[in-house]
Design an enzyme around this catalytic site. Structure first.
Site, PDB file in Angstrom:
ATOM      1  N   GLU A   1       4.144  -5.413   7.681  1.00 13.71           N
ATOM      2  CA  GLU A   1       3.413  -4.144   8.324  1.00 13.71           C
ATOM      3  C   GLU A   1       3.742  -4.046   9.516  1.00 13.71           C
ATOM      4  O   GLU A   1       3.698  -2.826  10.059  1.00 13.71           O
ATOM      5  CB  GLU A   1       1.849  -4.687   7.907  1.00 13.71           C
ATOM      6  CG  GLU A   1       1.212  -4.480   6.519  1.00 13.71           C
ATOM      7  CD  GLU A   1       1.674  -5.981   5.621  1.00 13.71           C
ATOM      8  OE1 GLU A   1       2.317  -6.558   6.120  1.00 13.71           O
ATOM      9  OE2 GLU A   1       0.904  -5.798   4.557  1.00 13.71           O
TER      10      GLU A   1
ATOM     11  N   ALA B   1       0.727  -1.186  -0.145  1.00 13.31           N
ATOM     12  CA  ALA B   1       0.011  -0.093  -0.109  1.00 13.31           C
ATOM     13  C   ALA B   1       0.814   1.208  -0.119  1.00 13.31           C
ATOM     14  O   ALA B   1       2.250   1.052   0.514  1.00 13.31           O
ATOM     15  CB  ALA B   1      -0.982   0.030   1.458  1.00 13.31           C
TER      16      ALA B   1
ATOM     17  N   GLY C   1       1.036  -5.111   1.173  1.00 14.91           N
ATOM     18  CA  GLY C   1      -0.194  -5.232   0.044  1.00 14.91           C
ATOM     19  C   GLY C   1       0.258  -5.848  -1.253  1.00 14.91           C
ATOM     20  O   GLY C   1      -0.605  -6.492  -1.840  1.00 14.91           O
TER      21      GLY C   1
ATOM     22  N   GLU D   1      -0.088  -9.580  -0.444  1.00 10.05           N
ATOM     23  CA  GLU D   1      -1.535  -9.814  -0.468  1.00 10.05           C
ATOM     24  C   GLU D   1      -1.974  -9.646  -2.012  1.00 10.05           C
ATOM     25  O   GLU D   1      -2.735 -10.625  -2.210  1.00 10.05           O
ATOM     26  CB  GLU D   1      -2.159  -8.621   0.452  1.00 10.05           C
ATOM     27  CG  GLU D   1      -1.722  -8.850   1.670  1.00 10.05           C
ATOM     28  CD  GLU D   1      -2.266  -7.640   2.735  1.00 10.05           C
ATOM     29  OE1 GLU D   1      -1.802  -6.735   2.408  1.00 10.05           O
ATOM     30  OE2 GLU D   1      -2.998  -8.137   3.753  1.00 10.05           O
TER      31      GLU D   1
HETATM   32  C1  3H9 Z   1       0.605  -2.325   3.415  1.00 16.94           C
HETATM   33  O1  3H9 Z   1       0.802  -2.766   2.518  1.00 16.94           O
HETATM   34  C2  3H9 Z   1      -0.674  -2.394   4.171  1.00 16.94           C
HETATM   35  C3  3H9 Z   1      -1.651  -3.517   3.601  1.00 16.94           C
HETATM   36  O2  3H9 Z   1      -1.552  -4.673   4.334  1.00 16.94           O
HETATM   37  C4  3H9 Z   1      -2.881  -3.357   3.631  1.00 16.94           C
HETATM   38  C5  3H9 Z   1      -3.713  -2.040   3.109  1.00 16.94           C
HETATM   39  C6  3H9 Z   1      -4.963  -1.852   3.133  1.00 16.94           C
HETATM   40  N1  3H9 Z   1       4.773   3.268  -0.048  1.00 16.94           N
HETATM   41  O3  3H9 Z   1      13.550   1.959   0.941  1.00 16.94           O
HETATM   42  P1  3H9 Z   1      13.865   2.525  -0.235  1.00 16.94           P
HETATM   43  C7  3H9 Z   1       9.469   4.692  -1.109  1.00 16.94           C
HETATM   44  S1  3H9 Z   1       1.925  -1.246   4.492  1.00 16.94           S
HETATM   45  C8  3H9 Z   1       5.219   4.694  -0.454  1.00 16.94           C
HETATM   46  O4  3H9 Z   1      14.997   3.628  -0.439  1.00 16.94           O
HETATM   47  P2  3H9 Z   1      14.832  -0.086  -1.364  1.00 16.94           P
HETATM   48  C9  3H9 Z   1      10.310   4.999   0.068  1.00 16.94           C
HETATM   49  O5  3H9 Z   1       9.966   6.227   0.787  1.00 16.94           O
HETATM   50  C10 3H9 Z   1       2.928  -1.130   3.505  1.00 16.94           C
HETATM   51  N2  3H9 Z   1       6.513   4.902  -0.582  1.00 16.94           N
HETATM   52  O6  3H9 Z   1      14.264   1.626  -1.637  1.00 16.94           O
HETATM   53  C11 3H9 Z   1      11.503   5.796  -0.866  1.00 16.94           C
HETATM   54  O7  3H9 Z   1      11.100   6.991  -1.281  1.00 16.94           O
HETATM   55  P3  3H9 Z   1      12.204   8.314  -1.670  1.00 16.94           P
HETATM   56  C12 3H9 Z   1       3.946  -2.390   3.588  1.00 16.94           C
HETATM   57  C13 3H9 Z   1       7.025   3.849  -0.413  1.00 16.94           C
HETATM   58  O8  3H9 Z   1      14.971  -0.378  -2.814  1.00 16.94           O
HETATM   59  C14 3H9 Z   1      11.529   5.101  -2.310  1.00 16.94           C
HETATM   60  O9  3H9 Z   1      10.080   4.129  -2.378  1.00 16.94           O
HETATM   61  N3  3H9 Z   1       5.147  -2.556   2.712  1.00 16.94           N
HETATM   62  C15 3H9 Z   1       6.748   2.672  -0.183  1.00 16.94           C
HETATM   63  O10 3H9 Z   1      15.932   0.014  -0.863  1.00 16.94           O
HETATM   64  C16 3H9 Z   1      12.628   3.769  -2.219  1.00 16.94           C
HETATM   65  O11 3H9 Z   1      12.577   3.288  -1.052  1.00 16.94           O
HETATM   66  C17 3H9 Z   1       5.976  -2.079   3.357  1.00 16.94           C
HETATM   67  O12 3H9 Z   1       6.356  -2.113   4.626  1.00 16.94           O
HETATM   68  C18 3H9 Z   1       5.428   2.348   0.107  1.00 16.94           C
HETATM   69  N4  3H9 Z   1       5.050   1.145   0.388  1.00 16.94           N
HETATM   70  O13 3H9 Z   1      13.750  -0.846  -0.761  1.00 16.94           O
HETATM   71  C19 3H9 Z   1       7.619  -2.169   2.341  1.00 16.94           C
HETATM   72  N5  3H9 Z   1       7.964   1.738  -0.086  1.00 16.94           N
HETATM   73  O14 3H9 Z   1      12.835   7.917  -2.820  1.00 16.94           O
HETATM   74  C20 3H9 Z   1       8.010  -0.602   2.811  1.00 16.94           C
HETATM   75  C21 3H9 Z   1       8.946   2.536  -0.413  1.00 16.94           C
HETATM   76  O15 3H9 Z   1      11.158   9.484  -2.021  1.00 16.94           O
HETATM   77  N6  3H9 Z   1       9.158  -0.597   1.632  1.00 16.94           N
HETATM   78  N7  3H9 Z   1       8.477   3.735  -0.763  1.00 16.94           N
HETATM   79  O16 3H9 Z   1      12.803   8.392  -0.287  1.00 16.94           O
HETATM   80  C22 3H9 Z   1      10.520  -1.043   1.974  1.00 16.94           C
HETATM   81  O17 3H9 Z   1      10.582  -1.939   2.628  1.00 16.94           O
HETATM   82  C23 3H9 Z   1      11.383  -0.823   0.876  1.00 16.94           C
HETATM   83  O18 3H9 Z   1      11.332   0.544   0.460  1.00 16.94           O
HETATM   84  C24 3H9 Z   1      11.481  -1.465  -0.389  1.00 16.94           C
HETATM   85  C25 3H9 Z   1      12.437  -1.003  -1.536  1.00 16.94           C
HETATM   86  C26 3H9 Z   1      12.283  -2.876   0.019  1.00 16.94           C
HETATM   87  C27 3H9 Z   1      10.318  -1.803  -0.909  1.00 16.94           C
END
Ligand code: 3H9
Length: 697
Positions: A125, A61, A102, A105
């Site tokens: 999450e 998400a 998400g 999911e």
């Molecule tokens: C969810 O999904 C809830 C659901 O169960 C239910 C819904 C109803 N959203 O980390 P990075 C941005 S909760 C928005 O440096 P990497 C991040 O801020 C979500 N932005 O890169 C950054 O922005 P900026 C569950 C996001 O390659 C850029 O992407 N998901 C999101 O080292 C690069 O990020 C998580 O908890 C997001 N979801 O790692 C995953 N994710 O360039 C959280 C990233 O402006 N994310 N951004 O600074 C991560 O673990 C890592 O970012 C990921 C990439 C592994 C994806």
């Protein structure tokens, strides 16, 4: 364009295109819903592949939207995923990079999952104070079984494609072209005419010992969560997958998810997620800034810090040479390094083969000349300016011109160290926290002459070492220790006024820190800070309040855990702190010596004196431009000092409490005690006047 759709024969390939991580923003959800409904109704489409463009399948998400008022929320993620699952055509998720939250999911809502060999899948999450809110707590146990689902959801850790295949989370792992494989898979399923596999219609595979599995997970993840709400909510929802019909369990999952999302805890954890990423961005540094690639590293000094730093390089697969003048020190250091890895092997965190592979990255050298070719040399010798300057002078003469010379000093002036070289632009501080191979923080200290290239290189390789690098400027103690100094000072004053170490530690622990300041002192070794205090004694203003209790402990040989006694006493070989009447007597004697009548000190005062003083110093650090963003301070305190994750760091916590309340409390203590560190910082006064906060300046 959020989606790129192409038809390959009778299979439609729908590619999510929402950089950087294909987050399921409301616009993305709308586009997907429309596109997939349209494809579902088309006669020329027999199967659908959902894939991600760019670096990953989907990061989940859009976390940024959680903090915005919900305006264009429909379709919600669960509704989108349910619609995908309902499709009568086989829908295949083609996963590369990550499928998280998400995103995972979404993959679970598809009928089949094919992953590239480098893919990682997970429901992280919980690390954001949330829980899977789009069917993850219901579909995952149905697919991989209760035990594996509990482990994945409650730890939040992602699994590799190979592990996902073992678990049955993916149906195939492919080395060759992912989309080709997914299209072929879709064609085979469509051709076979079989009913798509909808996880919602399955039961959770039966398990003999359900109660004990749940109890074990609860003891491991929920009982230890110390007041965090997400772990308990996750567990409740996963348990529902065993007892409730899918639809009702999904509705309950949504309620629990919203409770988490709206909680202050999750807001704080989401805040930390973003400021951590912000910290990596340095004004003036861009992708175009030329950066030396660190291919070979060196560490000077094979003590505790040197060993820990070398392990960080070995873990990252970067060859590192460790220098120490004495062979005995090198031997001891290497034994310690082996012991670190051996512990990881014993705890099954590492295989023996991997341990040997990592150790093979580490070389040893008694001769400094062996470091000449390193791209970066990190100095981790005694904390003495003359020794450091002499070493930097030698390294400067010895190393290739491009080599970056870094110091692991925790308190000395990096400008003065840089001035000992002819390459001050290539000198920087890399302050690791002890134990260096465990703690995630690196305070990277820019001296006046440090070039942007050097900064860019060190910030980038912090990440390679799996650290969170935060750039700070030179000042006494830099950011973390400068603030920590005031925190421990107040803690010591509280003892003089009426508290005991165990009381202060308990309050700080209950606030959410892993340990209170006195237990930390015993763990780190009281002699370390004693040495620093003795060095500073000559320059300490005579009117400044100073508590000598810690010095007195050291004079009695009480250096903490390593000597079996410090602020607490310890059973031989034990690590459990036990209150010690001898320490209580020493404290009471100090109060008498000061003519202070000991009083009862409550929890509120302990928090305010210890934590508000941190915030006050943080404000001064911002005023002085030692860091440019309050988030940098929050990241430092989270990763260097264990500031409670659900409070988001001292500056975020300050805004939550309200700066006026903090100013008033500080002023009250300042007027009573007269200690300068309690005088509200001008920035706080100014923000209070504007009715603003650190994050709304
Ligand atoms: C969810 O999904 C809830 C659901 O169960 C239910 C819904 C109803 N959203 O980390 P990075 C941005 S909760 C928005 O440096 P990497 C991040 O801020 C979500 N932005 O890169 C950054 O922005 P900026 C569950 C996001 O390659 C850029 O992407 N998901 C999101 O080292 C690069 O990020 C998580 O908890 C997001 N979801 O790692 C995953 N994710 O360039 C959280 C990233 O402006 N994310 N951004 O600074 C991560 O673990 C890592 O970012 C990921 C990439 C592994 C994806």
């Amino acid at each position: 364009m959020l989606l790129e759709t192409e038809l390959r024969g009778a299979t439609a390939v729908v590619c999510l295109s929402n950089p950087p991580v294909n987050a399921l923003s409301s616009a993305m959800r709308g586009a997907m819903f429309d596109q997939l409904s349209e494809l579902d109704s088309r006669k020329d489409v027999a199967g659908i592949v959902v894939a991600g463009s760019g670096r990953c399948f989907c990061g989940g998400a859009d976390i940024r939207e959680f903090d915005r008022p919900a305006r264009h929320d429909e379709p919600l993620v669960p509704a989108l995923i349910n619609a995908i699952e309902r499709s009568n055509k086989p829908v295949i998720a083609a996963i590369h990079g990550v499928a998280l939250g998400g995103g995972c999911e979404l993959a679970l809502g598809c009928h089949y999952r094919i992953a590239a060999a480098d893919a990682r899948l997970g429901l992280p999450e919980i690390k954001l104070g949330l829980m899977p809110g789009a069917g993850g707590t219901q579909r995952l146990p149905r697919l991989v079984g209760l035990e594996a689902a509990l482990q994945m959801i409650l730890s939040g850790d992602a699994v590799s494609a190979a592990r996902a295949l073992d678990l049955g989370l993916v149906d195939q792992v492919v080395e060759a072209d992912l989309i080709d494989a997914a299209v072929a898979y879709a064609e085979a399923r469509a051709g076979g005419g079989e009913t798509p596999r909808r996880l919602s219609s399955l039961d959770v595979p039966p398990l003999k010992d359900v109660d004990s599995v749940i109890e074990a997970a609860s003891a491991r993840f929920v009982a230890r969560a110390r007041g965090l709400i997400a772990p308990g909510h996750c567990l409740e929802s996963i348990e529902n997958s065993l007892s409730m019909p899918f639809e009702s369990a999904l509705a309950r999952e949504r309620e629990l998810f919203i409770e988490c999302r709206e909680s202050e805890q999750s807001k704080a954890q989401r805040h930390l997620f973003f400021v951590e990423r912000e910290a990596a961005k340095v004004p003036g540094v861009s992708k175009k800034t030329p950066v030396v690639e660190v291919r070979r590293a060196a560490v000077v000094g094979c003590g505790t810090m040197g060993v820990g730093i070398a392990v960080c390089f070995a873990d990252a697969g970067i060859p590192v040479t460790v220098h120490d003048a004495s062979k005995a020190a090198l031997d001891t250091g290497f034994e310690r390094m082996r012991a670190i890895y051996q512990t990881a092997v014993t705890k099954s965190r590492l295989s023996k083969r991997e341990m040997e592979a990592r150790l093979s990255h580490v070389g040893r050298a008694e001769d400094l000349a062996a470091l000449a070719d390193a791209d970066i040399v990190i100095e981790a010798i005694v904390e003495e300016m003359d020794a450091k300057r002499a070493l930097f002078r030698t390294l400067d003469a010895l190393c290739k011109p491009e080599t970056i010379l870094a110091t692991n000093t925790s308190s000395l002036n990096v400008d003065a160290i840089a001035a000992a070289t002819k390459r001050p632009d290539r000198v920087i501080g890399t302050h690791f926290f002890s134990p260096a191979h465990v703690m995630k923080l690196m305070e990277n200290v820019r001296a006046d002459a440090t070039s942007l290239e050097t900064i860019a290189c060190v910030m980038r390789f912090s990440r390679k070492l799996n650290k969170v690098g935060v750039l700070v400027a030179v000042c006494d103690g830099f950011v973390g220790n400068r603030m920590y100094h005031n925190y421990t000072r107040q803690a010591a004053f509280l003892l003089e006024e009426g508290a005991l170490p165990q009381q202060v530690d308990q309050v700080i622990y209950d606030f959410g820190f892993p340990m209170g300041p006195f237990a930390v002192g015993d763990l780190a070794g009281l002699d370390v800070s004693w040495r620093i205090r003795k060095r500073r004694a000559a320059t300490r203003p005579s009117e400044e309040r100073y508590s000598p209790i810690a010095d007195r402990l050291c004079e009695r040989g009480r250096f903490g855990q390593k000597s079996g006694a410090g602020w607490y006493r310890y059973q031989p070989g034990g690590r459990k702190p036990e209150p010690d009447p001898a320490v209580d007597a020493l404290i009471v004697a100090r109060s008498e010596e000061m003519g202070l009548e000991r009083r009862t000190i409550d929890e509120k005062e302990i928090i305010e004196r210890c934590v508000y003083v941190l915030i006050n110093e943080g404000a001064r650090i911002l005023e002085e431009g030692i860091v440019s963003r309050p988030g940098d301070i929050d990241v430092i305190w989270r990763h260097g000092y264990g500031f409670p994750v659900h409070r988001g760091g001292p500056m975020f916590y300050a805004d939550h409490i309200g700066l006026k309340k903090i100013r008033d409390a500080l002023l009250c203590y300042y007027q009573r005690d007269g200690d300068a560190t309690l005088e509200p910082a001008p920035m706080i006064e100014e923000l209070v006047k504007k009715n603003a906060g650190f994050y709304s300046r």
